[in-house]
Design a protein around this motif. Structure first.
Motif, PDB file in Angstrom:
ATOM      1  N   GLU A  30       0.643  -0.937  -0.429  1.00  0.00           N
ATOM      2  CA  GLU A  30      -0.134  -0.338  -0.530  1.00  0.00           C
ATOM      3  C   GLU A  30       0.913   1.211  -0.227  1.00  0.00           C
ATOM      4  N   LEU A  31       0.455   1.928  -1.017  1.00  0.00           N
ATOM      5  CA  LEU A  31       1.528   2.927  -1.007  1.00  0.00           C
ATOM      6  C   LEU A  31       1.029   4.340  -0.517  1.00  0.00           C
ATOM      7  N   VAL A  32       1.556   5.031   0.686  1.00  0.00           N
ATOM      8  CA  VAL A  32       1.579   5.927   1.244  1.00  0.00           C
ATOM      9  C   VAL A  32       2.445   7.346   1.534  1.00  0.00           C
ATOM     10  N   PHE A  33       1.922   7.964   2.109  1.00  0.00           N
ATOM     11  CA  PHE A  33       3.443   9.323   2.688  1.00  0.00           C
ATOM     12  C   PHE A  33       3.396   9.523   3.646  1.00  0.00           C
ATOM     13  N   THR A  34       4.481  10.078   4.073  1.00  0.00           N
ATOM     14  CA  THR A  34       5.109  11.459   4.811  1.00  0.00           C
ATOM     15  C   THR A  34       5.127  12.890   4.753  1.00  0.00           C
ATOM     16  N   THR A  35       4.793  13.403   5.634  1.00  0.00           N
ATOM     17  CA  THR A  35       5.011  14.726   5.178  1.00  0.00           C
ATOM     18  C   THR A  35       6.488  15.343   5.892  1.00  0.00           C
ATOM     19  N   GLY A  36       6.643  14.528   7.005  1.00  0.00           N
ATOM     20  CA  GLY A  36       8.302  15.527   8.077  1.00  0.00           C
ATOM     21  C   GLY A  36       9.032  15.730   7.127  1.00  0.00           C
ATOM     22  N   MET A  37       9.815  16.328   8.155  1.00  0.00           N
ATOM     23  CA  MET A  37      10.884  17.818   7.851  1.00  0.00           C
ATOM     24  C   MET A  37      11.764  17.013   8.454  1.00  0.00           C
ATOM     25  N   CYS A  38      11.706  16.386   9.009  1.00  0.00           N
ATOM     26  CA  CYS A  38      12.856  15.693   9.889  1.00  0.00           C
ATOM     27  C   CYS A  38      12.281  13.907  10.405  1.00  0.00           C
ATOM     28  N   GLY A  39      13.044  12.963  11.349  1.00  0.00           N
ATOM     29  CA  GLY A  39      12.988  11.835  11.803  1.00  0.00           C
ATOM     30  C   GLY A  39      12.470  10.815  10.984  1.00  0.00           C
ATOM     31  N   TYR A  40      12.668  11.336   9.370  1.00  0.00           N
ATOM     32  CA  TYR A  40      13.348   9.847   9.032  1.00  0.00           C
ATOM     33  C   TYR A  40      13.136   8.467   9.865  1.00  0.00           C
ATOM     34  N   ILE A  41      14.411   8.329  10.699  1.00  0.00           N
ATOM     35  CA  ILE A  41      14.364   6.726  11.175  1.00  0.00           C
ATOM     36  C   ILE A  41      13.447   6.585  12.150  1.00  0.00           C
ATOM     37  N   GLU A  42      12.429   7.871  12.814  1.00  0.00           N
ATOM     38  CA  GLU A  42      11.336   7.728  13.829  1.00  0.00           C
ATOM     39  C   GLU A  42      10.024   6.723  12.501  1.00  0.00           C
TER      40      GLU A  42
END
Length: 136
Positions: A30-42
């Motif tokens: 399932e394709l989803v997105f996240t708009t976080g500017m930091c926190g890619y590890i999380e």
């Protein structure tokens, strides 16, 4: 940074060409997105992304490397990771490895060189959908 060509084929018929990093392999999710500017590890270790292909909309990912103490869980749960650009040589004093190494170790394909803004717009307008990531 020259990975092999790889394709993201969406359920609606759209196809995006990018380049591979991380683990080799073909995945469906399932394709989803996240708009976080930091926190890619999380994001990578957040159990709520179980089985999903995650698009990271922030343009440069991996610049501070992977840091175990920043993980949300002991392992990643996503199926694949899509970024516009990933940093091959992170520069943070806490860095314990690269994003590429982390994805390979956890058998997760990564895709870079994608216009993540366009891909996110497609998901936003069409709704969450399935996708295949393949080199064929």
């Amino acid at each position: 940074m020259a990975g092999n060509e790889i394709y993201i084929c969406l359920e609606n018929g759209d196809v995006f060409k990018g380049y591979s990093f991380g683990a080799d392999g073909e995945v469906i999710g399932e394709l989803v997105f996240t708009t976080g500017m930091c926190g890619y590890i999380e994001t990578l270790t957040d159990p709520s992304y179980y089985g999903q292909i995650v698009i990271q909309t922030f343009p440069l990912i991996g610049n501070y490397g992977m840091i175990r103490s920043d993980c949300e869980s002991k392992k990643p749960y996503l199926t694949a990771y899509i970024v516009r650009e990933y940093c091959e040589t992170p520069s943070n004093f806490r860095c314990e490895g690269t994003l590429d190494e982390f994805l390979k170790k956890n058998d997760i394909p990564g895709v870079y060189g994608i216009d993540t803004r366009e891909l996110t717009r497609t998901v936003r307008e069409t709704g969450v959908m399935n996708a295949v990531i393949s080199s064929r």
